[in-house]
Write a protein that holds these residues in place. Structure first.
Motif, PDB file in Angstrom:
ATOM      1  N   LEU A 100       0.849  -1.193   0.000  1.00 39.50           N
ATOM      2  CA  LEU A 100       0.000   0.000   0.000  1.00 39.50           C
ATOM      3  C   LEU A 100       0.883   1.242   0.000  1.00 39.50           C
ATOM      4  N   LEU A 101       0.703   2.085  -1.021  1.00 41.82           N
ATOM      5  CA  LEU A 101       1.436   3.339  -1.122  1.00 41.82           C
ATOM      6  C   LEU A 101       0.459   4.495  -1.251  1.00 41.82           C
ATOM      7  N   GLU A 102       0.921   5.674  -0.851  1.00 43.85           N
ATOM      8  CA  GLU A 102       0.115   6.878  -1.043  1.00 43.85           C
ATOM      9  C   GLU A 102       1.006   8.006  -1.537  1.00 43.85           C
ATOM     10  N   ARG A 103       0.410   8.867  -2.341  1.00 37.30           N
ATOM     11  CA  ARG A 103       1.171   9.995  -2.874  1.00 37.30           C
ATOM     12  C   ARG A 103       1.273  11.085  -1.816  1.00 37.30           C
ATOM     13  N   ARG A 104       2.484  11.615  -1.666  1.00 40.50           N
ATOM     14  CA  ARG A 104       2.681  12.673  -0.686  1.00 40.50           C
ATOM     15  C   ARG A 104       2.090  13.998  -1.201  1.00 40.50           C
ATOM     16  N   PRO A 105       1.845  14.938  -0.316  1.00 43.81           N
ATOM     17  CA  PRO A 105       1.254  16.223  -0.734  1.00 43.81           C
ATOM     18  C   PRO A 105       2.129  16.941  -1.764  1.00 43.81           C
ATOM     19  N   THR A 163       3.443  19.795  -1.722  1.00 49.03           N
ATOM     20  CA  THR A 163       4.504  20.617  -1.144  1.00 49.03           C
ATOM     21  C   THR A 163       5.110  19.878   0.039  1.00 49.03           C
ATOM     22  N   GLY A 164       6.311  20.278   0.404  1.00 48.84           N
ATOM     23  CA  GLY A 164       6.968  19.649   1.539  1.00 48.84           C
ATOM     24  C   GLY A 164       7.955  18.579   1.106  1.00 48.84           C
ATOM     25  N   VAL A 165       8.448  17.802   2.052  1.00 48.24           N
ATOM     26  CA  VAL A 165       9.444  16.760   1.800  1.00 48.24           C
ATOM     27  C   VAL A 165       8.870  15.690   0.880  1.00 48.24           C
ATOM     28  N   TRP A 166       9.649  15.304  -0.127  1.00 46.50           N
ATOM     29  CA  TRP A 166       9.263  14.268  -1.097  1.00 46.50           C
ATOM     30  C   TRP A 166       7.925  14.600  -1.774  1.00 46.50           C
ATOM     31  N   ALA A 167       7.697  15.874  -2.032  1.00 47.13           N
ATOM     32  CA  ALA A 167       6.411  16.313  -2.595  1.00 47.13           C
ATOM     33  C   ALA A 167       6.107  15.579  -3.889  1.00 47.13           C
ATOM     34  N   GLY A 168       4.898  15.037  -3.983  1.00 52.24           N
ATOM     35  CA  GLY A 168       4.431  14.386  -5.200  1.00 52.24           C
ATOM     36  C   GLY A 168       4.914  12.973  -5.400  1.00 52.24           C
ATOM     37  N   LEU A 169       5.814  12.479  -4.546  1.00 50.05           N
ATOM     38  CA  LEU A 169       6.300  11.114  -4.688  1.00 50.05           C
ATOM     39  C   LEU A 169       5.354  10.127  -4.004  1.00 50.05           C
ATOM     40  N   TRP A 170       5.429   8.879  -4.437  1.00 54.28           N
ATOM     41  CA  TRP A 170       4.709   7.810  -3.761  1.00 54.28           C
ATOM     42  C   TRP A 170       5.557   7.333  -2.596  1.00 54.28           C
ATOM     43  N   SER A 171       4.912   7.109  -1.456  1.00 57.53           N
ATOM     44  CA  SER A 171       5.657   6.682  -0.279  1.00 57.53           C
ATOM     45  C   SER A 171       4.777   5.794   0.589  1.00 57.53           C
ATOM     46  N   LEU A 172       5.328   5.374   1.713  1.00 53.84           N
ATOM     47  CA  LEU A 172       4.602   4.512   2.646  1.00 53.84           C
ATOM     48  C   LEU A 172       3.767   5.355   3.605  1.00 53.84           C
ATOM     49  N   PRO A 173       2.633   4.833   4.045  1.00 46.07           N
ATOM     50  CA  PRO A 173       1.894   5.525   5.112  1.00 46.07           C
ATOM     51  C   PRO A 173       2.783   5.675   6.345  1.00 46.07           C
ATOM     52  N   GLU A 174       2.573   6.737   7.093  1.00 42.07           N
ATOM     53  CA  GLU A 174       3.383   6.997   8.281  1.00 42.07           C
ATOM     54  C   GLU A 174       2.489   7.251   9.487  1.00 42.07           C
ATOM     55  N   THR A 175       3.067   7.040  10.661  1.00 43.39           N
ATOM     56  CA  THR A 175       2.347   7.304  11.907  1.00 43.39           C
ATOM     57  C   THR A 175       3.341   7.667  12.992  1.00 43.39           C
ATOM     58  N   ASP A 176       2.891   8.411  13.978  1.00 41.14           N
ATOM     59  CA  ASP A 176       3.703   8.707  15.155  1.00 41.14           C
ATOM     60  C   ASP A 176       3.421   7.716  16.282  1.00 41.14           C
ATOM     61  N   ASP A 177       2.442   6.841  16.065  1.00 42.11           N
ATOM     62  CA  ASP A 177       2.010   5.913  17.108  1.00 42.11           C
ATOM     63  C   ASP A 177       2.084   4.487  16.577  1.00 42.11           C
ATOM     64  N   ALA A 178       3.238   3.844  16.732  1.00 40.35           N
ATOM     65  CA  ALA A 178       3.404   2.486  16.211  1.00 40.35           C
ATOM     66  C   ALA A 178       2.435   1.515  16.859  1.00 40.35           C
TER      67      ALA A 178
END
Length: 359
Positions: free
Chosen positions: A253-258, A260-275
Motif C-alpha cells: 500500500l502506497l500513497e502519494r505525498r502532498p 509541497t513539503g518533503v518528497w512532494a508528489g512522490l509515492w511513499s509509505l503511510p506513516e504514523t507517530d504511534d506504532a
C-alpha cells in the motif's frame, strides 16, 4: 565586501585556464555529445548539488526515455519522478517538468534564447541560464555555480561566506570580469572542471592548477579557510514510523505525498507517530485490516536541514475492506511495478531489500 590583494589582468586567468582545458578538460561527457539546449539544461539541473559521476547514469536513462523537451512536457509526472528517483532534491524534477510544459505552451517547445526569459523559468535561475546559453550557443554569459564560487573566492582571497548578499554580488562581478569574449563554451566548462577536479573543497591540488601563480589563497595559506563555510547549526532529528502494508499477493500500500513539503508528489509509505496504534489507524484511515506488525531495523535518512529516524513496521496479510483503500492518491503496487514509480530513495531501498529477501 572586497577581495583581498590586487587583481591580475584577465588574461592571467582565462588564458592559462583554457590552455589547461585543452589538455586536461572533460570533453566527452554525455551532454557534450549531440549538444542541444535540452541536453545542456537537463545536465545543468542534475548537476546542481550532485557530482558528475552520480549524474551520468541518470542523465543517460532520462534522455533515453524522454529525448526532447516536448516528450518531457507530455510525460506524466510519475514517469518524470521515477526517472529521477534516487537523485534527491526532487523539486528539481518537478521544476523540469513544469518548465517543459511552459516552453511548449509559450515558447514553441524550445527553451528561450533570452537570458532573462530563460532565468525566470522554474528551477533555472541566473547561473543555469547562463550555462545553457554559453554551452549551447557560445553566448557570453558568466556562470556562478558552487565550483566557480570556490575557484574565484580562493583566487581573489574573498573572505565572506558566498551565501551572503555582498559576497555573492562581488563573486558575480568577478565572474563577469573573467569570462572571455571567445571560446565561452570551453571557458564555462573549464572553470567548472577546475573546481570539480583540482580546486576541490578539501586538499586542493594546487601544484597542478593552471592559475596557481595568481591565487591569493595559495599565496597566503588560506586554501583550507576559503571559501568561508556557512555558519553551522546542529541539525535536529525527527522520527517517524513507516508502515509497510502488504496483502496476500505481496502488493504494498502506497500513497502519494502532498504537492509541497518533503518528497512532494512522490509515492511513499503511510506513516504514523504511534506504532502501537498502527493497526487501528490503518483500519480507520485506509479501511485495511492487518495482522500485528513486525518492527524492522531502524535507520536514519539525512536531509539538508534535519535527520529523519525511520522505524519501519511490516504489516502483512492486509485485507482491504472497501474501495476507500484505493483513493486517487492511494493504491496497491506489486514488486514488479515499483520501478515505474517515483519513490523516495530510502523507501525504494527498503522495499527492494524486503522483496529480495522473499525471492
Amino acid at each position: 565586501m572586497t577581495a583581498q590583494g590586487s587583481f591580475a589582468p584577465d588574461e592571467t586567468f582565462a588564458a592559462p585556464l583554457l590552455a589547461w582545458y585543452d589538455d586536461h578538460g572533460r570533453k566527452d561527457l554525455p551532454w557534450q555529445r549531440d549538444r542541444s539546449a535540452y541536453r545542456v539544461w537537463l545536465s545543468e539541473v542534475m548537476l546542481q548539488q550532485t557530482q558528475v559521476r552520480t549524474v551520468i547514469p541518470y542523465f543517460e536513462r532520462f534522455v533515453a526515455a524522454l529525448p526532447d523537451l516536448r516528450t518531457l512536457a507530455e510525460a506524466p509526472q510519475d514517469r518524470v519522478l521515477a526517472l529521477w528517483s534516487g537523485l534527491g532534491y526532487y523539486s528539481r524534477a518537478r521544476n523540469l517538468h513544469r518548465t517543459a510544459q511552459i516552453c511548449v505552451a509559450e515558447h514553441g517547445a524550445e527553451l528561450p534564447r533570452d537570458v532573462e526569459a530563460l532565468s525566470a523559468l522554474p528551477g533555472i535561475g541566473r547561473s543555469t541560464a547562463a550555462a545553457i546559453l554559453a554551452q549551447t550557443w557560445g553566448e557570453r554569459h558568466a556562470i556562478l555555480d558552487g565550483n566557480v564560487r570556490r575557484v574565484l573566492a580562493r583566487w581573489h582571497g574573498l573572505r565572506g561566506w558566498p551565501g551572503e548578499t555582498a559576497t555573492q554580488r562581488e563573486l558575480w562581478r568577478l565572474a563577469e570580469r573573467h569570462t572571455p569574449h571567445e571560446r565561452v563554451a570551453d571557458y564555462t566548462q573549464a572553470i567548472m572542471d577546475l573546481g570539480a577536479t583540482l580546486c576541490v573543497r578539501s586538499r586542493p591540488h594546487c601544484l597542478r592548477c593552471p592559475v596557481a601563480p595568481g591565487c591569493v589563497a595559495l599565496r597566503d595559506g588560506l586554501t583550507a579557510q576559503l571559501p568561508a563555510r556557512k555558519p553551522t547549526r546542529e541539525k535536529p532529528t525527527r522520527a517517524t514510523t513507516m508502515l509497510i502494508v502488504r496483502d496476500a499477493q505481496r502488493r504494498t500500500l502506497l500513497e502519494r505525498r502532498p504537492p509541497t513539503g518533503v518528497w512532494a508528489g512522490l509515492w511513499s509509505l503511510p506513516e504514523t507517530d504511534d506504532a502501537a496504534g498502527a493497526s487501528r489507524r490503518l483500519l480507520d484511515r485506509y479501511a485495511v485490516r492487518v495482522d500485528d506488525g513486525v518492527a524492522l531495523a531502524r535507520f536514519v535518512h539525512t536531509f539538508s536541514h534535519y535527520h529523519l529516524e525511520i522505524a519501519p513496521l511490516l504489516l502483512e496479510r492486509a485485507v482491504p475492506l472497501d474501495r476507500v483503500a484505493d483513493a486517487p492518491d492511494r493504491a496497491w503496487y506489486g514488486p514488479d511495478e515499483l520501478e515505474s514509480l517515483g519513490l523516495p530513495a530510502p523507501v525504494r531501498k527498503l522495499l527492494q531489500t524486503l522483496n529480495e529477501e522473499v525471492r
